[in-house]
Design an enzyme around this catalytic site. Structure first.
Site, PDB file in Angstrom:
ATOM      1  N   ASP A   4      -3.320  -4.105  10.470  1.00 11.95           N
ATOM      2  CA  ASP A   4      -3.794  -2.951  11.737  1.00 11.95           C
ATOM      3  C   ASP A   4      -3.586  -1.710  10.575  1.00 11.95           C
ATOM      4  OD1 ASP A   4      -3.493  -3.827  13.924  1.00 11.95           O
ATOM      5  OD2 ASP A   4      -1.351  -4.672  14.078  1.00 11.95           O
ATOM      6  N   LEU A   5      -4.772  -0.881  10.212  1.00  8.54           N
ATOM      7  CA  LEU A   5      -4.790  -0.629   9.344  1.00  8.54           C
ATOM      8  C   LEU A   5      -3.204   0.705   9.598  1.00  8.54           C
ATOM      9  CD1 LEU A   5      -5.979   0.734   7.297  1.00  8.54           C
ATOM     10  CD2 LEU A   5      -6.855   2.901   8.795  1.00  8.54           C
ATOM     11  N   ASP A   6      -3.085   0.955   8.014  1.00  9.60           N
ATOM     12  CA  ASP A   6      -1.401   1.855   7.873  1.00  9.60           C
ATOM     13  C   ASP A   6      -0.149   1.519   8.243  1.00  9.60           C
ATOM     14  OD1 ASP A   6      -2.564   2.771   5.700  1.00  9.60           O
ATOM     15  OD2 ASP A   6      -3.370   4.254   7.010  1.00  9.60           O
ATOM     16  N   GLU A   7      -0.284   0.098   9.250  1.00  6.83           N
ATOM     17  CA  GLU A   7       0.804   0.056  10.449  1.00  6.83           C
ATOM     18  C   GLU A   7       1.901  -1.245   9.649  1.00  6.83           C
ATOM     19  OE1 GLU A   7      -0.487  -0.145  14.525  1.00  6.83           O
ATOM     20  OE2 GLU A   7      -1.805   2.174  13.837  1.00  6.83           O
ATOM     21  N   ASN A  50       0.772  -1.448  -0.124  1.00  2.00           N
ATOM     22  CA  ASN A  50      -0.215  -0.386  -0.172  1.00  2.00           C
ATOM     23  C   ASN A  50       0.830   1.215   0.012  1.00  2.00           C
ATOM     24  OD1 ASN A  50      -2.601   1.811  -0.141  1.00  2.00           O
ATOM     25  ND2 ASN A  50      -2.530   0.997   2.722  1.00  2.00           N
TER      26      ASN A  50
END
Length: 294
Positions: A224-227, A188
């Site tokens: 874990d979103l964007d992690e 991403n």
């Protein structure tokens, strides 16, 4: 002579490099580039070796010949043929800067991948994609059909034989199940600021706070979103004299560059996941060369 890349992860121990290089030599392989890292915290050893088979061994023969060493040292390992282009599915919503940049880099050979499908929850880029002779799949996503839509996405990925999914500003959150199923195979891209701003209109928030650095982060997707583990990052300086619209334009430019560099690292087997982090080795000589200039 066939060219290959060997990637190795194992517990740190004495004699690993000697064992790897010795076995490759016995198989008639000449090492052309090598990088290694021994993490003192995790006690894990990582190594990437580019080599040519001077005896013309194919991938399966090299794997068979290297297996005894790999088993003895309890390695997680792979041998990849450098001539084979990785099959990639691109997912995009309504921001097309990363998609268009990827299409151009693929066309000139700067990013040696095969884009086997583009998936979008909108129709904005259908014509652009079809004009590049790439299959376009419009899969609409709503709260009500999210599970069904994701099943359709995975069907496209499997039918196309894709090894990697790249989210070129795809503005939908993937389920935990899909993230686990494609662990280490979804990349991403998103903006990153100092300090950090989330939610709607982050560039406007950054402008209002007088931010002097904006940037982008490419990472593997996890639940874990964007992690997820970070692969590549970069920044660009902005000043008090620039507008929120300038921030957006500069941000999109750095996003496209960072995204392409992260994909380049992945497809050349330069990225190793190390817990919540990554080990990213530099490109081999000639790794950035393009087939043509335009």
């Amino acid at each position: 002579m066939s060219s290959h890349v060997l990637t190795v992860t194992c517990q740190s121990q004495r004699g690993i490099v000697a064992a790897i290089s010795g076995q490759l030599a016995e198989l008639g392989c000449n090492i052309t580039d090598s990088a290694q890292y021994d993490d003192p915290e995790t006690e894990q050893f990582f190594m990437r070796v580019s080599f040519v088979s001077e005896q013309g061994l194919d991938q399966s023969q090299i794997i068979e010949g290297f297996s005894p060493v790999a088993e003895r040292l309890n390695m997680q390992w792979a041998v990849n043929d450098e001539s084979k282009k990785m099959k990639v599915v691109v997912m995009v919503s309504r921001f097309g800067h990363c998609l268009n940049d990827l299409l151009y880099r693929v066309r000139i050979g700067a990013l040696p991948i095969e884009i086997v499908a583009v998936i979008s929850n909108h129709m904005d880029y259908q014509k652009v994609v079809v004009n590049h002779d790439i299959p376009f799949h419009h899969i609409k996503v709503t709260k009500e059909n999210k599970a069904e839509a994701e099943a359709q996405i995975m069907q496209v990925v499997e039918d196309a034989g894709a090894e990697l999914i790249v989210l070129a500003r795809y503005m939908q959150i993937l389920s935990d199940d899909m993230c686990k199923r494609m662990s280490g195979r979804i990349i991403n891209i998103h903006h990153s600021f100092l300090p950090s701003f989330k939610g709607a209109n982050p560039y406007k928030q950054a402008f209002e706070r007088g931010v002097k650095l904006i940037g982008a982060t490419a990472h593997y997707v996890t639940a874990d979103l964007d992690e997820g583990p970070i692969i590549e990052q970069d920044t660009v300086r902005v000043t008090h004299a620039q507008s929120p619209e300038d921030y957006v334009s500069l941000g999109r430019d750095v996003e496209a560059q960072v995204f392409a560099r992260a994909i380049h690292a992945h497809i050349h087997h330069r990225v190793f996941i190390n817990g919540n982090k990554t080990v990213v080795f530099p490109a081999s000589p000639g790794g950035y060369a393009s087939e043509r200039m335009g």
